[in-house]
Design an enzyme around this catalytic site. Structure first.
Site, PDB file in Angstrom:
ATOM      1  N   GLY A   1      -1.701   5.600   0.796  1.00  0.00           N
ATOM      2  CA  GLY A   1      -1.261   5.343   2.467  1.00  0.00           C
ATOM      3  C   GLY A   1       0.005   6.509   2.365  1.00  0.00           C
ATOM      4  O   GLY A   1       0.560   7.099   1.998  1.00  0.00           O
ATOM      5  N   PHE A   2      -0.123   5.925   3.668  1.00  0.00           N
ATOM      6  CA  PHE A   2       1.403   6.623   4.643  1.00  0.00           C
ATOM      7  C   PHE A   2       2.767   5.845   3.345  1.00  0.00           C
ATOM      8  O   PHE A   2       3.637   6.981   3.759  1.00  0.00           O
ATOM      9  CB  PHE A   2       1.472   5.352   6.089  1.00  0.00           C
ATOM     10  CG  PHE A   2       0.378   6.310   6.872  1.00  0.00           C
ATOM     11  CD1 PHE A   2       1.394   7.174   7.595  1.00  0.00           C
ATOM     12  CD2 PHE A   2      -0.257   5.430   7.451  1.00  0.00           C
ATOM     13  CE1 PHE A   2      -0.003   8.138   8.889  1.00  0.00           C
ATOM     14  CE2 PHE A   2      -1.296   6.194   8.051  1.00  0.00           C
ATOM     15  CZ  PHE A   2      -0.946   7.240   9.158  1.00  0.00           C
TER      16      PHE A   2
ATOM     17  N   VAL B   1      -7.423   0.134  -9.061  1.00  0.00           N
ATOM     18  CA  VAL B   1      -5.932  -0.539  -9.566  1.00  0.00           C
ATOM     19  C   VAL B   1      -6.531  -2.319  -9.725  1.00  0.00           C
ATOM     20  O   VAL B   1      -7.086  -2.176  -8.001  1.00  0.00           O
ATOM     21  CB  VAL B   1      -4.395  -0.726  -9.213  1.00  0.00           C
ATOM     22  CG1 VAL B   1      -3.604  -1.441  -9.907  1.00  0.00           C
ATOM     23  CG2 VAL B   1      -4.274   0.372  -9.637  1.00  0.00           C
TER      24      VAL B   1
ATOM     25  N   GLU C   1      -8.131   0.539  22.015  1.00  0.00           N
ATOM     26  CA  GLU C   1      -8.269   2.757  21.820  1.00  0.00           C
ATOM     27  C   GLU C   1     -10.248   2.312  22.343  1.00  0.00           C
ATOM     28  O   GLU C   1     -10.284   3.701  22.866  1.00  0.00           O
ATOM     29  CB  GLU C   1      -7.882   2.815  21.207  1.00  0.00           C
ATOM     30  CG  GLU C   1      -6.226   3.033  21.384  1.00  0.00           C
ATOM     31  CD  GLU C   1      -5.794   3.454  20.010  1.00  0.00           C
ATOM     32  OE1 GLU C   1      -5.771   3.513  19.027  1.00  0.00           O
ATOM     33  OE2 GLU C   1      -4.154   3.505  20.083  1.00  0.00           O
TER      34      GLU C   1
ATOM     35  N   ASP D   1       1.709  -2.265   4.486  1.00  0.00           N
ATOM     36  CA  ASP D   1       0.549  -2.977   4.849  1.00  0.00           C
ATOM     37  C   ASP D   1       0.702  -4.792   4.165  1.00  0.00           C
ATOM     38  O   ASP D   1       0.576  -5.989   4.214  1.00  0.00           O
ATOM     39  CB  ASP D   1      -0.551  -2.394   5.057  1.00  0.00           C
ATOM     40  CG  ASP D   1      -0.067  -2.015   6.996  1.00  0.00           C
ATOM     41  OD1 ASP D   1       0.963  -2.065   7.179  1.00  0.00           O
ATOM     42  OD2 ASP D   1      -1.563  -1.702   7.005  1.00  0.00           O
TER      43      ASP D   1
ATOM     44  N   ALA E   1       2.571   2.304  10.602  1.00  0.00           N
ATOM     45  CA  ALA E   1       2.560   3.491   9.941  1.00  0.00           C
ATOM     46  C   ALA E   1       4.061   3.445   9.568  1.00  0.00           C
ATOM     47  O   ALA E   1       4.488   4.438   8.524  1.00  0.00           O
ATOM     48  CB  ALA E   1       1.729   4.826  10.554  1.00  0.00           C
ATOM     49  N   GLN E   2       4.802   3.199  10.891  1.00  0.00           N
ATOM     50  CA  GLN E   2       6.586   3.555  10.875  1.00  0.00           C
ATOM     51  C   GLN E   2       6.743   2.605   9.039  1.00  0.00           C
ATOM     52  O   GLN E   2       7.807   3.755   8.879  1.00  0.00           O
ATOM     53  CB  GLN E   2       6.942   3.123  12.592  1.00  0.00           C
ATOM     54  CG  GLN E   2       6.996   4.175  13.134  1.00  0.00           C
ATOM     55  CD  GLN E   2       7.648   5.267  12.329  1.00  0.00           C
ATOM     56  OE1 GLN E   2       8.464   5.351  11.893  1.00  0.00           O
ATOM     57  NE2 GLN E   2       7.202   7.328  13.246  1.00  0.00           N
TER      58      GLN E   2
END
Ligand SMILES: Cc1cc2nc3c(=O)[nH]c(=O)nc-3n(C[C@H](O)[C@H](O)[C@H](O)COP(=O)(O)OP(=O)(O)OC[C@H]3O[C@@H](n4cnc5c(N)ncnc54)[C@H](O)[C@@H]3O)c2cc1C
Length: 434
Positions: free
Chosen positions: A12-13, A78, A174, A302, A317-318
């Site tokens: 991911g990010f 995993v 959104e 996260d 995400a940042q």
């Protein structure tokens, strides 16, 4: 001397940023993910509402690292970590519980849905964390219109054309905004028996609209939703979700399409490590992003919990990207013997949420703006963070096309698992005729 092995779990990010930061490191980097793609989660709602196709927000992880020769990508799940033996336990469709040894480990396994103890809701209210989730939501939404068009009893149209979103955070807001535009403009000429514009969209939350934003931006988003015809129901939690809709504040709202846009729960990384976690289950990490007493194990994104200025860092995400980059850099410096960076410090560039066509809210430090300018910034930032330039171009063109024509990119109902029941009667009919 043998090169050290760095295992990164999660593409991911956070995992991607870590692997990229290790591109010049004299080490074997092994990136393990249970899917073959990096997913741009912030645009999942656009797949669910038919604006973008799944392939426009996801990229094969393998292709991202095709030129990074020290990095091997493994498709596998995993299921545990053996800290004493320094290995992760991996299973795939072919082999179970294979130990893979590491010298350094970065766990970046993200989060999944939380139904706040009501796991029975999952059957009727799919979440929106993966591409499969977004496709399932898209199928449900499109199917509701098809069922309503085929239904001769107009009394049933109302239930079929009621869409409920549970959770008014950025994802719910959104999706509600995008759904409103979709039903009121894109679909308006496509049906004969029903009026798609009459569809009811209900957004439910226990607290506020965009609760993590300032009061004025929350109010602006709520007003915008009202303008788009979204009913916002605040101050109540949902008591029941079943095949006929939801029960909220003692009232039943009939609906065939309920989508879960509320809580998240971290991956089980804390259990694998038997490490201290916060109340949500995220692994408590130190300022250098390692697990206490294990300088070789990093947890980022996260699934990690770290306080800054007395507050936990948000699951965005940042944070994930900055933590991944930091962990990669720290390991690189340790391996090559360079001075180590200071403690991790998150630089908050601000948060945004889009509310329908041409409108977003943006909060960055003391700056709080809403409207078209914020929407342009939102669009530019999201394009910038897509994984490849081909995705950036494809999404940009699709957005321009949709903005100008109102047409959407992907309105297909693809029911991957439903093909068997359809083919069975056909086979039986053939057998019967023989
Ligand atoms: C619908 C939605 C909208 C969002 N919108 C925004 C937004 O607008 N702005 C923003 O900043 N943030 C947004 N976020 C949050 C943001 O996407 C996350 O904070 C970010 O993805 C976290 O990155 P990560 O690397 O920790 O986890 P993820 O990006 O979730 O990556 C985790 C990776 O680990 C893999 N994985 C998990 N478990 C295993 C396992 N056991 N074995 C192998 N691989 C595994 C997964 O397949 C995945 O690839 C949104 C999230 C969602 C769900």
């Amino acid at each position: 001397m043998a090169k050290p092995t760095i295992v990164i779990v999660g593409g991911g990010f956070a995992g991607l940023a870590a692997a990229k930061a290790l591109r010049k490191t004299p080490a074997k980097v092994l990136l393990i993910d249970r899917t073959n793609h990096h997913l741009f989660q912030p645009l999942l709602y656009q797949v669910a509402t038919s604006e973008l196709a799944p392939g426009q927000i996801a990229t094969p992880i393998r292709s991202i690292f095709r030129n990074q020769k020290n990095t091997t990508v493994i498709l596998g799940e995993v299921t545990g970590v053996d800290k004493a033996q320094k290995c992760v336990i991996v299973s795939d469709a072919d082999r179970q519980n294979v130990p893979i040894a590491y010298d350094y480990l970065i766990l970046a396994t993200g989060a999944s849905h939380s139904y706040f103890g009501h796991n029975e809701f999952a059957e009727y209210a799919p979440g929106s964390k993966s591409l499969a989730d977004a496709e399932a939501a898209r199928n449900k939404i499109l199917q509701a219109f098809e069922l309503a068009e085929a239904e001769e009893d107009p009394n049933r149209h109302r239930d079929l054309l009621t869409f409920i979103l549970v959770g008014a955070g950025p994802t719910g807001v959104e999706m509600a905004g995008a759904l409103a535009i979709f039903v009121r403009s894109t679909l308006k000429s496509d049906f004969r028996r029903i009026d798609p514009a009459s569809a009811r969209i209900v957004l439910v939350d226990t607290a506020h609209v965009l609760g993590t934003f300032s009061e004025s931006l929350s109010k602006a988003a709520k007003q915008r939703l009202a303008k788009l015809g979204v009913e916002v129901l605040l101050g109540h939690s949902v008591d029941q979700i079943d095949s006929d809709g939801i029960v909220v504040a003692g009232q039943r709202i009939a609906s065939k399409t309920v989508i879960w846009t509320a809580g998240v729960a971290p991956s089980p990384a804390g259990k694998w490590l038997n490490a201290e976690t916060d109340r949500a289950g995220r692994v408590r990490i130190q300022k250098d992003l390692t697990v206490p007493e294990h300088p070789e194990i990093f947890v980022v994104g996260d699934t990690a919990s770290l306080d800054q200025n007395g507050k936990p860092l948000p699951g965005v995400a940042q944070v994930a990207m900055q933590q991944g980059r930091y962990a990669g850099k720290l390991i690189h410096n340790r391996i090559v013997g360079s001075p180590l960076p200071g403690p991790f410090s998150y630089f908050d560039k601000g948060t945004m949420a889009v509310v329908g066509k041409g409108f977003a809210v943006l909060q960055s430090g003391k700056v709080q703006v809403s409207g078209f300018g914020a929407w342009l910034t939102w669009a530019a930032v999201h394009l910038q963070f897509l994984a490849t330039s081909s995705l950036r171009l494809s999404v940009f063109l699709q957005w321009v096309w949709t903005y100008v024509t109102g047409q959407r990119g992907d309105r297909l109902i693809v029911s991957h698992h439903d093909s068997a029941p359809v083919s069975t009667p056909v086979k039986e009919a053939v057998r019967g005729a023989a």
